[in-house]
Motif scaffolding. Structure first.
Motif, PDB file in Angstrom:
ATOM      1  N   PRO A 156       0.830  -1.204   0.000  1.00 51.61           N
ATOM      2  CA  PRO A 156       0.000   0.000   0.000  1.00 51.61           C
ATOM      3  C   PRO A 156       0.863   1.251   0.000  1.00 51.61           C
ATOM      4  CG  PRO A 156       0.047  -0.978   2.171  1.00 51.61           C
ATOM      5  CD  PRO A 156       0.769  -1.922   1.258  1.00 51.61           C
ATOM      6  N   ILE A 157       0.354   2.303  -0.624  1.00 49.34           N
ATOM      7  CA  ILE A 157       1.051   3.581  -0.639  1.00 49.34           C
ATOM      8  C   ILE A 157       0.199   4.575   0.121  1.00 49.34           C
ATOM      9  CG2 ILE A 157       1.889   5.458  -2.083  1.00 49.34           C
ATOM     10  CD1 ILE A 157       2.571   3.411  -4.179  1.00 49.34           C
ATOM     11  N   PHE A 158       0.766   5.138   1.155  1.00 51.89           N
ATOM     12  CA  PHE A 158       0.059   6.079   1.993  1.00 51.89           C
ATOM     13  C   PHE A 158       0.406   7.502   1.597  1.00 51.89           C
ATOM     14  CE2 PHE A 158      -1.674   2.901   4.615  1.00 51.89           C
ATOM     15  CZ  PHE A 158      -0.725   1.904   4.718  1.00 51.89           C
ATOM     16  N   ALA A 159      -0.420   8.426   2.021  1.00 54.31           N
ATOM     17  CA  ALA A 159      -0.251   9.820   1.631  1.00 54.31           C
ATOM     18  C   ALA A 159       1.057  10.402   2.116  1.00 54.31           C
ATOM     19  CB  ALA A 159      -1.413  10.643   2.165  1.00 54.31           C
ATOM     20  N   ASN A 160       1.574   9.918   3.220  1.00 50.90           N
ATOM     21  CA  ASN A 160       2.799  10.501   3.749  1.00 50.90           C
ATOM     22  C   ASN A 160       4.027   9.648   3.458  1.00 50.90           C
ATOM     23  OD1 ASN A 160       2.075   8.481   5.390  1.00 50.90           O
ATOM     24  ND2 ASN A 160       2.053   9.637   7.277  1.00 50.90           N
ATOM     25  N   ASP A 161       3.966   8.764   2.456  1.00 52.26           N
ATOM     26  CA  ASP A 161       5.136   8.013   2.028  1.00 52.26           C
ATOM     27  C   ASP A 161       6.125   8.952   1.373  1.00 52.26           C
ATOM     28  OD1 ASP A 161       4.286   5.608   2.954  1.00 52.26           O
ATOM     29  OD2 ASP A 161       3.635   4.827   1.027  1.00 52.26           O
ATOM     30  N   SER A 162       7.378   8.519   1.301  1.00 51.81           N
ATOM     31  CA  SER A 162       8.385   9.362   0.673  1.00 51.81           C
ATOM     32  C   SER A 162       8.046   9.545  -0.804  1.00 51.81           C
ATOM     33  CB  SER A 162       9.770   8.741   0.830  1.00 51.81           C
ATOM     34  OG  SER A 162       9.811   7.506   0.139  1.00 51.81           O
ATOM     35  N   PRO A 163       8.405  10.687  -1.392  1.00 50.75           N
ATOM     36  CA  PRO A 163       8.045  10.970  -2.790  1.00 50.75           C
ATOM     37  C   PRO A 163       8.608   9.960  -3.774  1.00 50.75           C
ATOM     38  CG  PRO A 163       8.843  12.945  -1.709  1.00 50.75           C
ATOM     39  CD  PRO A 163       9.060  11.807  -0.762  1.00 50.75           C
ATOM     40  N   SER A 164       9.743   9.318  -3.464  1.00 51.14           N
ATOM     41  CA  SER A 164      10.305   8.353  -4.399  1.00 51.14           C
ATOM     42  C   SER A 164       9.383   7.146  -4.558  1.00 51.14           C
ATOM     43  CB  SER A 164      11.677   7.894  -3.927  1.00 51.14           C
ATOM     44  OG  SER A 164      11.572   7.245  -2.669  1.00 51.14           O
ATOM     45  N   SER A 168       4.662   4.682  -8.636  1.00 54.21           N
ATOM     46  CA  SER A 168       3.337   4.191  -8.991  1.00 54.21           C
ATOM     47  C   SER A 168       2.297   5.309  -8.887  1.00 54.21           C
ATOM     48  CB  SER A 168       2.942   3.027  -8.087  1.00 54.21           C
ATOM     49  OG  SER A 168       2.951   3.459  -6.753  1.00 54.21           O
ATOM     50  N   PRO A 169       2.351   6.282  -9.807  1.00 52.82           N
ATOM     51  CA  PRO A 169       1.348   7.352  -9.736  1.00 52.82           C
ATOM     52  C   PRO A 169      -0.005   6.867 -10.203  1.00 52.82           C
ATOM     53  CG  PRO A 169       2.702   7.626 -11.678  1.00 52.82           C
ATOM     54  CD  PRO A 169       3.274   6.466 -10.898  1.00 52.82           C
ATOM     55  N   LYS A 170      -1.039   7.488  -9.673  1.00 51.29           N
ATOM     56  CA  LYS A 170      -2.385   7.160 -10.105  1.00 51.29           C
ATOM     57  C   LYS A 170      -2.618   7.788 -11.477  1.00 51.29           C
ATOM     58  CE  LYS A 170      -4.145   7.097  -5.411  1.00 51.29           C
ATOM     59  NZ  LYS A 170      -4.967   7.799  -4.465  1.00 51.29           N
TER      60      LYS A 170
END
Length: 160
Positions: free
Chosen positions: A41-49, A54-56
């Motif tokens: 899962p990718i959360f909103a506060n994950d690092s930008p890298s 995996s951009p939406k």
């Protein structure tokens, strides 16, 4: 009588074979289902890298069609020898980001709001206000004019 005994024995072994076969099939099914790892899962506060990998699709289309400035990535913590501290608005206080991966700045106090930037770990911030439900904080990155909303609980108040 002999044929009835033979039918009983064959029926018994056939039933046992069906039970064993169905048990093995069910066991294999569940073993294969648990062997597949779900996507991370990718959360909103994950690092930008991680978010860049995996951009939406809607974010990619929206960013390519908009004429806004590119979203800045989290910057390093400013050194203490920089410009003197600016005066605080009433009710505001200084703090720093305590979430190890940094935070995403949002345009509004909700998870679905547009991401307008980021703040790195241990970066100095000014907490301007809190949402009514106390779940979000409006912050300004110290030393810049960048403001936005972050999830509450990921910052710490600095003792001055």
């Amino acid at each position: 009588m002999f044929s009835n005994l033979l039918k009983f024995i064959l029926g018994f072994f056939l039933a046992i074979a069906v039970l064993i076969g169905s048990g093995v099939a069910v066991a294999l099914y569940f073993m294969n289902r648990t062997a597949i790892a779900p996507p991370k899962p990718i959360f909103a506060n994950d690092s930008p890298s991680l978010q860049a990998k995996s951009p939406k699709p809607t974010e990619t289309q929206a960013s390519s069609n908009s004429s806004k400035e590119p979203t800045p990535s989290p910057s390093a913590t400013p050194s203490p020898t920089e410009s003197p501290k600016e005066p605080l608005p009433p009710g505001a206080y200084r703090g720093h980001v305590s979430w190890s991966d940094g935070l995403s700045l949002r345009s509004e106090p909700n998870q679905d709001a547009e991401r307008i930037g980021g703040v790195g770990f241990n970066e100095k911030i000014i907490v301007l206000e809190e949402s009514q439900d106390k779940g979000w904080q409006k912050i300004r990155v110290e030393g810049s004019k960048q403001e936005g909303w972050v999830k509450a609980g990921n910052t710490q108040k600095d003792d001055e």
